[in-house]
Design an enzyme around this catalytic site. Structure first.
Site, PDB file in Angstrom:
ATOM      1  N   ASP A   1       0.934  -1.380   0.071  1.00  0.00           N
ATOM      2  CA  ASP A   1      -0.023   0.056  -0.067  1.00  0.00           C
ATOM      3  C   ASP A   1       0.802   1.292  -0.005  1.00  0.00           C
ATOM      4  OD1 ASP A   1      -2.371   1.385  -0.195  1.00  0.00           O
ATOM      5  OD2 ASP A   1      -2.705   1.212   2.120  1.00  0.00           O
TER       6      ASP A   1
ATOM      7  N   TYR B   1       1.022   5.667  -0.253  1.00  0.00           N
ATOM      8  CA  TYR B   1       0.538   6.885   0.454  1.00  0.00           C
ATOM      9  C   TYR B   1       1.069   8.018  -0.446  1.00  0.00           C
ATOM     10  CZ  TYR B   1       0.365   9.216   5.296  1.00  0.00           C
ATOM     11  OH  TYR B   1       0.289  10.002   6.012  1.00  0.00           O
TER      12      TYR B   1
ATOM     13  N   HIS C   1      -3.812  13.982   1.053  1.00  0.00           N
ATOM     14  CA  HIS C   1      -4.216  12.859   2.125  1.00  0.00           C
ATOM     15  C   HIS C   1      -2.917  12.977   3.365  1.00  0.00           C
ATOM     16  CE1 HIS C   1      -5.404   9.207   4.263  1.00  0.00           C
ATOM     17  NE2 HIS C   1      -4.110   8.503   4.086  1.00  0.00           N
TER      18      HIS C   1
ATOM     19  N   ARG D   1       0.180  14.482  13.800  1.00  0.00           N
ATOM     20  CA  ARG D   1       1.655  15.024  14.342  1.00  0.00           C
ATOM     21  C   ARG D   1       1.607  16.482  14.274  1.00  0.00           C
ATOM     22  NH1 ARG D   1       2.791  10.753  11.170  1.00  0.00           N
ATOM     23  NH2 ARG D   1       2.334  11.886   9.372  1.00  0.00           N
TER      24      ARG D   1
ATOM     25  N   GLU E   1     -10.927   3.734   3.487  1.00  0.00           N
ATOM     26  CA  GLU E   1     -10.031   4.657   2.671  1.00  0.00           C
ATOM     27  C   GLU E   1     -10.292   4.432   1.300  1.00  0.00           C
ATOM     28  OE1 GLU E   1      -6.146   5.517   5.330  1.00  0.00           O
ATOM     29  OE2 GLU E   1      -6.058   3.841   4.063  1.00  0.00           O
TER      30      GLU E   1
ATOM     31  N   GLU F   1      -9.040   4.126  -2.343  1.00  0.00           N
ATOM     32  CA  GLU F   1      -7.963   3.930  -2.946  1.00  0.00           C
ATOM     33  C   GLU F   1      -8.207   3.315  -4.415  1.00  0.00           C
ATOM     34  OE1 GLU F   1      -4.774   2.051  -1.116  1.00  0.00           O
ATOM     35  OE2 GLU F   1      -5.314   2.847   0.846  1.00  0.00           O
TER      36      GLU F   1
ATOM     37  N   ASP G   1      -9.217   0.387   1.740  1.00  0.00           N
ATOM     38  CA  ASP G   1      -8.329  -0.166   2.874  1.00  0.00           C
ATOM     39  C   ASP G   1      -9.015   0.223   4.148  1.00  0.00           C
ATOM     40  OD1 ASP G   1      -6.161  -0.600   4.084  1.00  0.00           O
ATOM     41  OD2 ASP G   1      -5.114   1.203   3.735  1.00  0.00           O
TER      42      ASP G   1
ATOM     43  N   ARG H   1      -8.729   3.178  13.213  1.00  0.00           N
ATOM     44  CA  ARG H   1      -7.745   4.416  13.344  1.00  0.00           C
ATOM     45  C   ARG H   1      -7.080   4.417  14.834  1.00  0.00           C
ATOM     46  NH1 ARG H   1      -6.536   5.845   8.311  1.00  0.00           N
ATOM     47  NH2 ARG H   1      -8.242   6.236   7.235  1.00  0.00           N
TER      48      ARG H   1
ATOM     49  N   GLN I   1      -4.593   1.664  15.028  1.00  0.00           N
ATOM     50  CA  GLN I   1      -3.335   1.973  14.170  1.00  0.00           C
ATOM     51  C   GLN I   1      -2.674   3.245  14.865  1.00  0.00           C
ATOM     52  OE1 GLN I   1      -4.927   3.994  10.363  1.00  0.00           O
ATOM     53  NE2 GLN I   1      -2.857   4.519   9.752  1.00  0.00           N
TER      54      GLN I   1
ATOM     55  N   TYR J   1       1.244   2.048  15.564  1.00  0.00           N
ATOM     56  CA  TYR J   1       2.064   2.203  14.393  1.00  0.00           C
ATOM     57  C   TYR J   1       3.348   2.844  14.433  1.00  0.00           C
ATOM     58  CZ  TYR J   1       2.191   7.406  13.595  1.00  0.00           C
ATOM     59  OH  TYR J   1       2.320   8.675  13.583  1.00  0.00           O
TER      60      TYR J   1
ATOM     61  N   LYS K   1      -4.897  -2.231   9.985  1.00  0.00           N
ATOM     62  CA  LYS K   1      -5.280  -2.333   8.520  1.00  0.00           C
ATOM     63  C   LYS K   1      -5.578  -3.622   8.125  1.00  0.00           C
ATOM     64  CE  LYS K   1      -3.999   1.881   7.125  1.00  0.00           C
ATOM     65  NZ  LYS K   1      -4.716   2.839   6.190  1.00  0.00           N
TER      66      LYS K   1
ATOM     67  N   THR L   1      -9.388  -5.764   3.663  1.00  0.00           N
ATOM     68  CA  THR L   1      -9.287  -4.923   2.409  1.00  0.00           C
ATOM     69  C   THR L   1     -10.231  -5.506   1.462  1.00  0.00           C
ATOM     70  OG1 THR L   1      -6.912  -4.524   2.982  1.00  0.00           O
ATOM     71  CG2 THR L   1      -7.592  -3.738   0.916  1.00  0.00           C
TER      72      THR L   1
ATOM     73  N   THR M   1      -4.888   6.413  -0.116  1.00  0.00           N
ATOM     74  CA  THR M   1      -6.156   7.056   0.064  1.00  0.00           C
ATOM     75  C   THR M   1      -5.853   8.341  -1.009  1.00  0.00           C
ATOM     76  OG1 THR M   1      -6.207   6.631   2.278  1.00  0.00           O
ATOM     77  CG2 THR M   1      -7.929   8.301   1.414  1.00  0.00           C
TER      78      THR M   1
ATOM     79  N   GLU N   1     -10.733  12.307   7.597  1.00  0.00           N
ATOM     80  CA  GLU N   1     -10.362  13.640   7.023  1.00  0.00           C
ATOM     81  C   GLU N   1     -11.560  14.284   6.817  1.00  0.00           C
ATOM     82  OE1 GLU N   1      -8.066  11.220   3.901  1.00  0.00           O
ATOM     83  OE2 GLU N   1      -7.236  13.293   3.425  1.00  0.00           O
TER      84      GLU N   1
END
Ligand SMILES: [Ca+2]
Ligand SMILES: [Ca+2]
Ligand SMILES: [Mg+2]
Ligand SMILES: [Mg+2]
Ligand code: NI
Lengths: 452, 452
Positions: free
Chosen positions: A153, A155, A160, A169, A226, A228, A260, A264, A267, A271, A280, A284, A377, A391
């Protein structure tokens, strides 16, 4: 854009069908109720599936497979597309073109056996019996199109990555320094990739609701989708042999919709430092019809401008973006109707799928037919083009309207909700559609765990 | 510990052999020079391979497979162990016990056809011809033991995680808050897993030699090994069905040595926020003989005390550590001899392999026969028990001696270097060894890339 007008005279195709004669996506189907429900290769046309195993055994593709070393009857009788994917672009293209010819000039192939046969045609009287090779899609069960050896996968959407980075962050560290230099990717789980329509249970796991307390175990409270797309790998490479921006084109078979699913809260806790894992890999979902890159060629558009310029191995001088409209619809638990919560487009994606696959192999990592890569995503620049509830609800701070009357809202997915991804291309003249159909999945309540 | 003394009278086994009658690991072999070099299942004993396909076709395992629904002749003629792995613990155990009996009481099975046959034994005269089912290991080519559907790598050694954390993030952030609560893991690449003896080229990729400059492309300058063990999954689970600390025992088939080659410079630049990717997936080497958990049972020891106590689903009340001595040896380019640079032990590992696999499925993620899980680098408490050059050279700050005269040193792996992992258990009385053989790999110079 100019093109030769093709019309399927063998099967009537509704003008709004995703499966026009310009599409012809490949998939794996079986017929419910058939003695052994044998899985085999089919191609979607309008509301039908063409049974390629049957047509191949009648010799329809003999010329296209002449130098392939494989028998078309064998290849199209397989329960996965892996063998076909391994054969490479000329065979894929030849097969699609032969099908376009078959559909638009059926009389060249189909002769009523009660009539005297005309000379010099490829006609074969056995193809008269439509019911032998045309299956209504409503009677066909669709299966996972390939045995997926490895699933990766990426990114690759800047919008996104920026949105998620802000939430996880903070604004100042949103986009990591590496992001503009390489398509960030990670390995995912093959075993839990399921085909559209397969329901999934809400996953349980560890999360940290309170930073000053120990983690707790239980069902995820921040379950998300997600939006994708996924692309399937064609011919293999050998370990130690990187692809280039030129050679990569022969190694991408086709594209599907990909959801996906992401927990959250699981994760976020797990992560660091090695990436997403249980947040995840509980499931899928992909759409069953693989749209070939040949069918998508008319919809190539320039990718977003890449600043700074990537390192030489990643420089893509061609137009490698795709103008594919992508919608997400949600049907809330207890309601009858899907309503749209997002409209995005693959053309927004910063790193192209060719750049993704070249980067994947630049260290010598080998790829195999049937490997699947997710794009990550696909979020667009405006708010309702964001490709996840994380989001859209801005990490649960806002209500997302689902339904017409404004009374039903979501922050994350609730039990019983269904999520549907839809994707399609249409040419400016509106002559035809090349679509992906649907990728749908329902979230069931968590199973009682053995630890309760 | 008391045990019944078994002696292989069929084959003489040197007392220092890794492959005693108490071991009997399974692997996939072929015989070089045989017409089709057919891959099939073998078992190592001393300096020989027992051809299980041959023995099964003679009926040796008919009783053990009675209720399996599978024919032993078919299962052991497969080119991978996946089918055998799917059959479950009682069949694995029965097969191993039958082989122990066959090796220690060959007269019950083997009758000289020139003698009058004694009554009431399982004897079959065809087993007289040793050369039909005993192959010198020197004549056997070993292959990857399974078709690995999914490969997962954990990070389960506290010493390793602390060491690496110190170097990458400083002493204060060394161990992430989640680390003591769950076995951190991430998905790896199946396609590039190779069997011991396969050389690999030094990978190229992006790295950031200077933080104030853009990244550069080229061969890795900080190439490393990681001393790990890997365990293979047995019977599958269904999506949505977690394992428990009790049920997990029936889903682990056996254990191999695993070298998780790592390009530290590529990894350091790419790994935020989604984890290692190209820094790892250019190649992973495993040993060819899979030592069953039954053979390892006598070497179970308590795992390190886990503080804080894990959540209930992860509580392992049994002794689930394994006392397995693990050595790493390096043969520097241009030299003839391997010398030891690390001695560690699986018993140091904080999270047990059972905890790893239970955690992996707790969200409903399904597992399949032949899936491989790596334990993560196994570092011990003292300096020369560190399982990677990154730790042994403390990120390149110290020279690591390789060779006896002290003039050859390494910080990271150089072209032409060979790395060998060795692992074995021996009982306190020194009666026998259960060993893993070797896991060896040579690093070749980087291939010229298509971008040079
Ligand atoms: Ca994703
Ligand atoms: Ca590792
Ligand atoms: Mg997923
Ligand atoms: Mg590796
Ligand atoms: Ni080579």
């Amino acid at each position: 854009m100019s093109f030769t007008v093709l019309t399927s005279t063998l099967v009537k195709v509704p003008s709004d069908s995703h499966f026009s004669i310009y599409n012809l996506p490949f998939g794996i189907f079986s017929i419910e109720g058939e003695p052994d429900e044998k899985r085999r290769v089919g191609v979607a046309i309008g509301e039908y599936v063409l049974d390629l195993a049957y047509l191949a055994n009648k010799g329809l593709f003999d010329k296209e497979f002449e130098n392939s070393g494989s028998s078309p009857g064998y290849v199209f009788s397989q329960p996965t597309l892996n063998h076909f994917m391994s054969l490479g672009r000329p065979i894929w293209k030849g097969t699609r073109q032969k099908l376009q010819d078959f559909l638009s000039n059926p009389n060249r192939y189909i002769v009523d056996p009660t009539l005297p046969q005309s000379a010099g045609v490829e006609a074969t009287s056995t193809l008269w019996e439509r019911e032998k090779y045309l299956v209504e899609q409503s009677r066909a069960a669709m299966h996972i199109p390939a045995n997926i050896g490895d699933y990766t996968d990426f990114y690759a959407s800047k919008e996104h990555a920026t949105n998620v980075g802000c939430m996880f962050r903070g604004k100042d560290n949103a986009l990591m320094p590496n992001w503009v230099h390489l398509p960030v990717g990670y390995h995912g789980r093959s075993s839990s990739i399921v085909v559209s329509g397969t329901p999934l249970h809400r996953p349980s796991g560890q999360r940290l609701p309170n930073k000053d307390q120990p983690p707790v175990f239980g069902p995820s409270k921040r379950l998300d989708f997600e939006l994708e797309m996924g692309f399937f790998v064609g011919p293999k490479t050998n370990l130690g042999e990187p692809l280039t921006m030129e050679t990569v084109e022969d190694h991408i078979f086709g594209v599907v919709l990909l959801n996906d699913w992401s927990a959250r809260d699981i994760q976020a806790w797990e992560y660091v430092p090695l990436g997403p894992f249980l947040g995840k890999n509980f499931g899928t979902t992909i759409s069953p019809w693989v749209v070939t890159v040949d069918a998508l060629e008319p919809f190539l558009v320039p990718q977003p401008k890449q600043v700074p310029e990537p390192l030489p191995y990643l420089r893509d001088t061609k137009d490698s973006g795709y103008d594919i409209v992508l919608d997400v619809e949600l049907k809330p638990n207890g309601h009858d109707e899907f309503s749209r919560i997002c409209r995005s487009n693959l053309k927004y994606m910063y790193w192209t799928i060719k750049q993704q696959l070249v980067h994947h192999t630049v260290n010598g990592c080998n790829i195999r037919p049937g490997d699947l890569c997710g794009t990550g995503t696909i979020s667009g620049p405006i708010e309702d083009s964001y490709g996840s509830l994380l989001e859209l609800s801005w990490s649960g701070q806002k209500d997302v309207l689902v339904g017409k009357d404004g009374s039903i809202t979501r922050k994350f997915i609730e039990d019983g909700d269904e999520v549907k991804l839809i994707g399609y291309c249409s040419n400016p003249e509106g002559n035809y559609i090349v679509g992906f159909g649907e990728c749908v999945g329902k979230i069931l309540p968590p199973k009682p765990t053995p630890y309760d």
